[in-house]
Design a protein around this motif. Structure first.
Motif, mmCIF file in Angstrom:
data_model
loop_
_atom_site.group_PDB
_atom_site.id
_atom_site.type_symbol
_atom_site.label_atom_id
_atom_site.label_comp_id
_atom_site.label_asym_id
_atom_site.label_seq_id
_atom_site.Cartn_x
_atom_site.Cartn_y
_atom_site.Cartn_z
ATOM 1 N N THR A 140 -14.262 10.410 -10.281
ATOM 2 C CA THR A 140 -12.776 10.459 -9.894
ATOM 3 C C THR A 140 -12.658 9.182 -8.847
ATOM 4 N N VAL A 141 -13.701 9.007 -8.144
ATOM 5 C CA VAL A 141 -13.456 7.669 -7.404
ATOM 6 C C VAL A 141 -13.032 6.454 -8.379
ATOM 7 N N LYS A 142 -13.863 6.417 -9.351
ATOM 8 C CA LYS A 142 -13.700 5.192 -10.318
ATOM 9 C C LYS A 142 -12.246 5.267 -10.998
ATOM 10 N N ALA A 143 -11.713 6.365 -11.314
ATOM 11 C CA ALA A 143 -10.469 6.579 -11.928
ATOM 12 C C ALA A 143 -9.338 6.161 -10.614
ATOM 13 N N HIS A 144 -9.734 6.618 -9.327
ATOM 14 C CA HIS A 144 -8.802 6.122 -8.373
ATOM 15 C C HIS A 144 -8.663 4.573 -8.068
ATOM 16 N N LEU A 200 0.764 -1.255 -0.055
ATOM 17 C CA LEU A 200 -0.121 0.230 0.115
ATOM 18 C C LEU A 200 0.881 1.119 0.138
ATOM 19 N N ASP A 201 2.180 1.118 0.282
ATOM 20 C CA ASP A 201 3.296 2.333 0.230
ATOM 21 C C ASP A 201 3.121 2.804 -1.088
ATOM 22 N N ARG A 202 2.810 2.074 -2.141
ATOM 23 C CA ARG A 202 2.840 2.505 -3.553
ATOM 24 C C ARG A 202 1.894 3.507 -3.969
ATOM 25 N N ALA A 230 -6.661 3.065 -10.870
ATOM 26 C CA ALA A 230 -5.290 3.290 -10.774
ATOM 27 C C ALA A 230 -4.842 2.278 -9.594
ATOM 28 N N ILE A 231 -5.374 2.101 -8.524
ATOM 29 C CA ILE A 231 -5.281 1.153 -7.522
ATOM 30 C C ILE A 231 -5.134 0.035 -7.922
ATOM 31 N N LEU A 232 -6.065 -0.593 -8.800
ATOM 32 C CA LEU A 232 -5.833 -1.993 -9.488
ATOM 33 C C LEU A 232 -4.383 -2.265 -10.117
ATOM 34 N N LEU A 233 -4.331 -1.087 -11.137
ATOM 35 C CA LEU A 233 -3.071 -1.303 -11.928
ATOM 36 C C LEU A 233 -1.781 -1.114 -11.246
ATOM 37 N N ARG A 234 -1.934 -0.266 -10.097
ATOM 38 C CA ARG A 234 -0.719 0.032 -9.490
ATOM 39 C C ARG A 234 -0.210 -1.322 -8.519
#
Length: 214
Positions: free
Chosen positions: A185-189, A152-154, A192-196
């Motif tokens: 914005t939440v969908k975008a986050h 989660l630090d990422r 991004a979380i899934l990808l990261r």
């Protein structure tokens, strides 16, 4: 309106699930299938919001159907129906993109809750299955928690806030309201979380958030 394609090889089970879902005015079963192959074809034809699939079906089981739908209709959420002694399939189903798991023996209200949660963009695991999943992950819990926190630090602070909502089973709309963000914005986050983090879906993200909490 939440449009659902329902698939189960037992006619009485389908009738019972249909009757339960019909008690919610916001849920409509648009088609029903007796096997996984038919379910995939109906989803392609009707493009519902959600496919509710039994894990064990002839011609094509629910897990294989989920895999096909992930490629053919990625915008359609998949919820799998299971019996309590089938929870060993959950890990594979996560990889196939399922967003929820419901027990056939659960309270009927849980069926509606799960369908509404997943249709709203959240992940949903029947509580009994969730406990089994965490147990089956194995290993030292403290070590897993530390490993999860390092992953989660990422994330940015805002992404961690969003992941916290995912971990609590909140929909995008609910997270947006809580964090004073737009739903887009939440969908975008979430994307991004899934990808990261290299995750396939919200269920995996929710489990990681659970582990990080120790």
């Amino acid at each position: 309106m939440i449009r659902v394609v329902l698939a189960d090889d037992e006619a009485m089970i389908r009738a019972g699930i249909w009757a339960i879902l019909a008690t919610d005015p916001d849920i409509e079963v648009v088609a029903e299938a007796a096997d996984g192959r038919e379910a995939v074809e109906l989803v392609r034809a009707h493009r519902p919001d959600l496919a509710l699939l039994d894990i064990r079906m002839p011609r094509l089981d629910g897990l294989s159907a989920a895999a096909e739908l992930r490629a053919a209709a990625p915008d359609v959420a998949v919820v799998l129906l299971t019996t309590f002694d089938e929870d060993e399939y959950v890990a594979r189903a996560l990889a196939e993109g399922a967003a929820g798991f419901l027990l056939k023996a659960a309270d009927p209200r849980e069926l509606i809750l799960g369908v509404r949660a997943v249709a709203g963009g959240a992940a949903y695991l029947s509580p009994r299955i969730a406990r089994k999943v965490i147990t089956r992950l194995g290993g030292d819990r403290l070590a897993r928690a530390e490993a999860a926190r390092r992953r989660l630090d990422r994330l940015t602070p805002r992404e961690r806030d969003v992941l916290g909502g995912v971990g609590r089973g909140l929909s995008n709309q609910e997270i947006a309201a809580e964090l004073h963000l737009s739903e887009g914005t939440v969908k975008a986050h979430v994307s991004a979380i899934l990808l990261r983090l290299g995750l396939n879906n919200r269920v995996q993200a929710a489990i990681l958030a659970y582990e990080a909490d120790g």
